[in-house]
Design an enzyme around this catalytic site. Structure first.
Site, PDB file in Angstrom:
ATOM      1  N   TYR A  41      11.049   0.628  -1.960  1.00 29.58           N
ATOM      2  CA  TYR A  41      10.737  -0.035  -0.569  1.00 29.58           C
ATOM      3  C   TYR A  41      11.781  -1.240  -0.370  1.00 29.58           C
ATOM      4  CZ  TYR A  41       6.447   2.865  -0.462  1.00 29.58           C
ATOM      5  OH  TYR A  41       5.674   3.765  -0.419  1.00 29.58           O
ATOM      6  N   HIS A  99       6.805   7.879  -8.747  1.00 30.78           N
ATOM      7  CA  HIS A  99       6.963   8.030  -6.983  1.00 30.78           C
ATOM      8  C   HIS A  99       7.015   9.296  -6.701  1.00 30.78           C
ATOM      9  CE1 HIS A  99       8.181   5.678  -3.414  1.00 30.78           C
ATOM     10  NE2 HIS A  99       7.432   6.380  -3.062  1.00 30.78           N
TER      11      HIS A  99
END
Length: 269
Positions: A41, A99
């Site tokens: 992110y 992830h």
């Protein structure tokens, strides 16, 4: 294990720079205590700053981050997590996730999970889990780490993509489900059935979608840049839907997956 995953938190996907600082600061001020971020992110440092600048004690927070695919190997995972902790200005996170599955199994799952378990044993993370994992990948993960050691599988899940096969298998293995994209990037909020149910409860469509997921036992991590929406979403925790409401939402499944990155996504169930 499941009791340790809070039901409601703040997501920070796609939020950067001052926008994410403001979102996290407002959320903490309003009473949010769960913050979800990820290495990819590019906002861990800003999330860390917002947390440090708030009046909230670290002991009252539940912070999640996710290891990016470039850091899955044994020699990279721990240093990358340490870097995340430095950015987040904390000595540990509460939950660390893989992830995505390693594309083309470039790094064997066993290697990544062993490194993650090592990070847990060193106290860098309290819980470990997975994200975007299929039934087969969950099966492999349980075989590697043993039942009860995987806290959650964070998956795209909303009234339009209910992911029941994944949910059922996860539950059979004691793996909690965390729902992301619960509002379907706004698409769910435009659904006439969701709007009708919202109207009957004098609630917002967002509150209905979030309450639906929490009533099914999932954790939710909606994001917003607007303080009013952050405050409104928080109230989903007080909304109870009827059996009829839940039944009406159950038939809204349309396999409307929004997150399916080429080269990264597995063969979905």
């Amino acid at each position: 294990m499941n009791k340790q995953i809070p039901a409601f938190g703040l997501g920070t996907f796609r939020l950067k720079d001052q926008v994410v600082i403001d979102s996290v600061s407002n959320a903490l001020d309003l009473g949010y205590r769960v913050i979800d971020t990820a290495q990819i992110y590019g906002n861990e440092a800003e999330v860390g700053k917002a947390i440090e600048d708030s009046a909230v004690s670290r002991d009252d927070l539940f912070i999640t981050t996710k290891i990016w695919i470039d850091n899955f190997s044994r020699d990279k995972l721990l240093p990358s997590l340490q870097e995340s902790l430095d950015k987040l200005r904390t000595e540990h996170v509460d939950l660390t996730l893989i992830h995505w599955p390693s594309p083309n199994n470039a790094v064997p799952l066993a290697e990544t999970l062993a490194a993650l378990a090592d990070a847990q044993s060193r106290g860098l993370t309290k819980l470990i889990g997975i994200s975007n994992f299929t039934v087969d990948l969950m099966k492999q993960s349980v075989d590697i780490l043993g039942k009860g050691n995987i806290a959650t599988n964070q998956v795209e899940l909303s009234p339009h993509v209910q992911n029941r096969k994944v949910v059922d298998f996860a539950h059979s293995q004691g793996i909690h489900i965390t729902s992301y994209m619960t509002l379907g990037v706004g698409k769910v909020l435009e659904d006439p059935v969701i709007q009708e149910i919202a109207s009957s409860h004098q609630a917002t469509p967002a509150q209905v979608a979030l309450a639906w997921a929490m009533q099914l036992g999932y954790a939710v991590i909606p994001s917003s840049t607007k303080r009013a929406n952050l405050e409104s979403n928080l109230k989903a925790q007080q909304l109870t839907l009827s059996d009829d409401d839940m039944a009406r939402i159950a038939v809204l499944e349309r396999n409307g997956r929004l997150v399916n990155p080429e080269g990264l996504a597995p063969q979905w169930d």
